[in-house]
Design a protein around this motif. Structure first.
Motif, PDB file in Angstrom:
ATOM      1  N   ALA A 187      41.332  39.978  53.042  1.00 50.98           N
ATOM      2  CA  ALA A 187      40.277  39.381  51.927  1.00 50.98           C
ATOM      3  C   ALA A 187      39.867  40.262  50.929  1.00 50.98           C
ATOM      4  O   ALA A 187      39.933  39.966  49.858  1.00 50.98           O
ATOM      5  CB  ALA A 187      39.006  38.680  52.777  1.00 50.98           C
ATOM      6  N   GLU A 188      39.857  41.567  51.440  1.00 47.23           N
ATOM      7  CA  GLU A 188      39.345  42.410  50.353  1.00 47.23           C
ATOM      8  C   GLU A 188      40.312  43.046  49.415  1.00 47.23           C
ATOM      9  O   GLU A 188      40.072  43.040  48.097  1.00 47.23           O
ATOM     10  CB  GLU A 188      38.606  43.641  51.047  1.00 47.23           C
ATOM     11  CG  GLU A 188      37.446  43.360  51.532  1.00 47.23           C
ATOM     12  CD  GLU A 188      36.518  44.737  52.273  1.00 47.23           C
ATOM     13  OE1 GLU A 188      37.216  45.645  52.290  1.00 47.23           O
ATOM     14  OE2 GLU A 188      35.703  44.524  53.033  1.00 47.23           O
ATOM     15  N   LEU A 189      41.762  42.945  50.168  1.00 47.00           N
ATOM     16  CA  LEU A 189      42.993  42.902  49.146  1.00 47.00           C
ATOM     17  C   LEU A 189      42.926  42.069  48.217  1.00 47.00           C
ATOM     18  O   LEU A 189      43.068  42.131  46.915  1.00 47.00           O
ATOM     19  CB  LEU A 189      44.089  42.986  50.217  1.00 47.00           C
ATOM     20  CG  LEU A 189      45.354  43.177  49.491  1.00 47.00           C
ATOM     21  CD1 LEU A 189      45.416  44.578  48.472  1.00 47.00           C
ATOM     22  CD2 LEU A 189      46.600  43.116  50.315  1.00 47.00           C
ATOM     23  N   ASN A 190      42.596  40.680  48.590  1.00 45.68           N
ATOM     24  CA  ASN A 190      42.749  39.401  47.660  1.00 45.68           C
ATOM     25  C   ASN A 190      41.934  39.627  46.716  1.00 45.68           C
ATOM     26  O   ASN A 190      41.948  39.031  45.454  1.00 45.68           O
ATOM     27  CB  ASN A 190      42.671  38.363  48.462  1.00 45.68           C
ATOM     28  CG  ASN A 190      44.059  37.862  49.183  1.00 45.68           C
ATOM     29  OD1 ASN A 190      44.704  37.298  48.435  1.00 45.68           O
ATOM     30  ND2 ASN A 190      44.378  38.160  50.373  1.00 45.68           N
ATOM     31  N   GLU A 191      40.524  40.270  47.195  1.00 46.15           N
ATOM     32  CA  GLU A 191      39.682  40.173  45.987  1.00 46.15           C
ATOM     33  C   GLU A 191      39.926  41.109  44.829  1.00 46.15           C
ATOM     34  O   GLU A 191      39.568  40.728  43.670  1.00 46.15           O
ATOM     35  CB  GLU A 191      38.247  40.769  46.544  1.00 46.15           C
ATOM     36  CG  GLU A 191      37.111  40.396  45.857  1.00 46.15           C
ATOM     37  CD  GLU A 191      35.612  40.982  46.530  1.00 46.15           C
ATOM     38  OE1 GLU A 191      35.711  41.407  47.455  1.00 46.15           O
ATOM     39  OE2 GLU A 191      34.666  40.605  45.906  1.00 46.15           O
ATOM     40  N   ALA A 192      40.813  42.031  45.177  1.00 48.30           N
ATOM     41  CA  ALA A 192      41.163  42.629  44.028  1.00 48.30           C
ATOM     42  C   ALA A 192      42.114  41.861  42.812  1.00 48.30           C
ATOM     43  O   ALA A 192      42.021  42.416  41.658  1.00 48.30           O
ATOM     44  CB  ALA A 192      42.084  43.824  44.502  1.00 48.30           C
ATOM     45  N   PHE A 193      42.484  40.913  43.330  1.00 51.71           N
ATOM     46  CA  PHE A 193      43.314  39.869  42.446  1.00 51.71           C
ATOM     47  C   PHE A 193      42.594  38.512  42.034  1.00 51.71           C
ATOM     48  O   PHE A 193      43.247  37.963  40.930  1.00 51.71           O
ATOM     49  CB  PHE A 193      44.590  39.539  43.123  1.00 51.71           C
ATOM     50  CG  PHE A 193      45.569  40.563  43.246  1.00 51.71           C
ATOM     51  CD1 PHE A 193      46.302  40.886  42.498  1.00 51.71           C
ATOM     52  CD2 PHE A 193      45.552  41.165  44.540  1.00 51.71           C
ATOM     53  CE1 PHE A 193      47.371  42.034  42.795  1.00 51.71           C
ATOM     54  CE2 PHE A 193      46.661  42.125  44.789  1.00 51.71           C
ATOM     55  CZ  PHE A 193      47.478  42.512  43.908  1.00 51.71           C
ATOM     56  N   LEU A 194      41.376  38.512  42.280  1.00 51.84           N
ATOM     57  CA  LEU A 194      40.386  37.300  42.189  1.00 51.84           C
ATOM     58  C   LEU A 194      40.279  37.146  40.532  1.00 51.84           C
ATOM     59  O   LEU A 194      39.797  38.175  39.849  1.00 51.84           O
ATOM     60  CB  LEU A 194      39.365  37.305  42.941  1.00 51.84           C
ATOM     61  CG  LEU A 194      38.391  36.119  42.996  1.00 51.84           C
ATOM     62  CD1 LEU A 194      39.068  34.868  43.576  1.00 51.84           C
ATOM     63  CD2 LEU A 194      37.124  36.217  43.533  1.00 51.84           C
ATOM     64  N   TRP A 195      40.456  36.040  40.068  1.00 53.55           N
ATOM     65  CA  TRP A 195      40.234  35.674  38.533  1.00 53.55           C
ATOM     66  C   TRP A 195      40.848  36.517  37.662  1.00 53.55           C
ATOM     67  O   TRP A 195      40.549  36.549  36.632  1.00 53.55           O
ATOM     68  CB  TRP A 195      38.629  35.871  38.370  1.00 53.55           C
ATOM     69  CG  TRP A 195      37.437  35.590  39.338  1.00 53.55           C
ATOM     70  CD1 TRP A 195      36.554  36.248  39.731  1.00 53.55           C
ATOM     71  CD2 TRP A 195      37.422  34.008  39.925  1.00 53.55           C
ATOM     72  NE1 TRP A 195      35.870  35.408  40.458  1.00 53.55           N
ATOM     73  CE2 TRP A 195      36.262  34.340  40.662  1.00 53.55           C
ATOM     74  CE3 TRP A 195      38.136  33.018  39.601  1.00 53.55           C
ATOM     75  CZ2 TRP A 195      35.771  32.972  41.309  1.00 53.55           C
ATOM     76  CZ3 TRP A 195      37.649  31.914  40.398  1.00 53.55           C
ATOM     77  CH2 TRP A 195      36.429  31.868  41.133  1.00 53.55           C
ATOM     78  N   LYS A 196      42.207  37.043  38.116  1.00 56.47           N
ATOM     79  CA  LYS A 196      42.955  37.891  37.316  1.00 56.47           C
ATOM     80  C   LYS A 196      44.416  37.410  37.328  1.00 56.47           C
ATOM     81  O   LYS A 196      44.985  36.839  38.539  1.00 56.47           O
ATOM     82  CB  LYS A 196      42.960  39.066  37.925  1.00 56.47           C
ATOM     83  CG  LYS A 196      41.780  39.871  37.472  1.00 56.47           C
ATOM     84  CD  LYS A 196      41.730  41.527  38.055  1.00 56.47           C
ATOM     85  CE  LYS A 196      40.460  42.003  38.021  1.00 56.47           C
ATOM     86  NZ  LYS A 196      40.173  42.965  38.840  1.00 56.47           N
ATOM     87  N   ALA A 197      45.267  37.738  36.596  1.00 56.54           N
ATOM     88  CA  ALA A 197      46.677  37.749  36.545  1.00 56.54           C
ATOM     89  C   ALA A 197      46.995  39.123  37.505  1.00 56.54           C
ATOM     90  O   ALA A 197      46.269  39.969  37.487  1.00 56.54           O
ATOM     91  CB  ALA A 197      47.428  37.776  35.293  1.00 56.54           C
TER      92      ALA A 197
END
Lengths: 109, 109, 109, 109
Positions: free
Chosen positions: A38-48
């Motif tokens: 989930a922390e890895l995914n947070e790096a991509f949140l609201w972003k391309a």
């Protein structure tokens, strides 16, 4: 000694020095792994994808390998073997002629 | 060739044969990884750790390594190096004398 | 009776009829919730948001509400109250003048 | 106005004031929801369920309701209706006489 064995030993030593084995049952290790995912995914949140901070990806991915290797060690899995076996299984689920160029799940192909 | 490189190549080939690289942007790879992590966790749901089906753990963990290696390949990370670097960082966040026998997060130690 | 109470009662009855309360400790409920969240995410995997299957979103989101309401019931939280309280907290972390039009996390604003 | 509508309106207003609707596509909302679910799980990591910090559970669960309600609002789902419909479906997948006292998945019953 292979790279995977070397990493596994370094991780095992880290944990033993801190007396953390007592916490590392399979259920909590799996939970820890999904929290890191989930922390890895947070790096991509609201972003391309291309706007991601590569350093954050690197650190979170390292955490994921850390727990995945601990899990494999706990259950005495040979990482190389289980990954190659799964690729073989996936090759049957996703035969090239059916799956080529498609992102569909095997049960929808 | 190290075992990590060998796995990476096998995974890359699997994906190229199916022309799947077009789907494998970093954001969706991270998402896929966390979905596999959830499937690993499902093996432990409503159960004590010792009642888990080891075969299910093996398969789901293989899927996690699969996507984690794809992600490392995509960003040209050296898996061995990033894991060892992270262990070093973690050793500073969790010094043995403070962290020994404690499951607390570094900011609560 | 409010609609949240009505749903909570329907969910409680469903579980009692099946004698499932014995499995519903907080840790496994949280785990179940995150597994459902992963299934919701799977609906969007390898796709642009607009290509999603709305029916799948609907079903997975319903599952998430189901577990979230069970969890609230288990801990005797008043859903309306805890959500409004959190909005207030978030309003302090993300003041309009700083956060407007920005997707940054509060500690990076 | 029902409780769910009231919460939905409060959440919508919070987002509009910050001009955050531009970030809230379905895919990222689902991602945000699963990240909050991971934070809820982190409250239980390396612990027995009864040792959890209730306040942390409360806050993370509020965040989950927040995103789940945003998602329902985005797709114009009626929360009460979709949850009751899913309960009905689940009642068919898990008939009382088969599922009573069992934590097995419907396809293993």
């Amino acid at each position: 000694m292979s790279d995977i064995e070397e990493l596994t030993q370094a991780i095992r030593q880290f944990s033993e020095e801190r007396d953390w084995d007592q916490f590392h049952n399979g259920k909590d290790l799996a939970l820890a792994l999904s929290i890191e995912a989930a922390e890895l995914n947070e790096a991509f949140l609201w972003k391309a994808a291309e706007d991601v901070d590569i350093n954050k990806v690197k650190e979170e991915l390292a955490d994921i390998f850390n727990y995945a290797l601990m899990m494999a060690d706990k259950y005495n899995f040979n990482v190389k073997q289980i990954v190659l076996e799964k690729l073989k299984k996936n090759a049957e689920k996703y035969p090239v002629e059916k799956a080529k160029g498609s992102a569909k799940k095997y049960n929808e192909l």
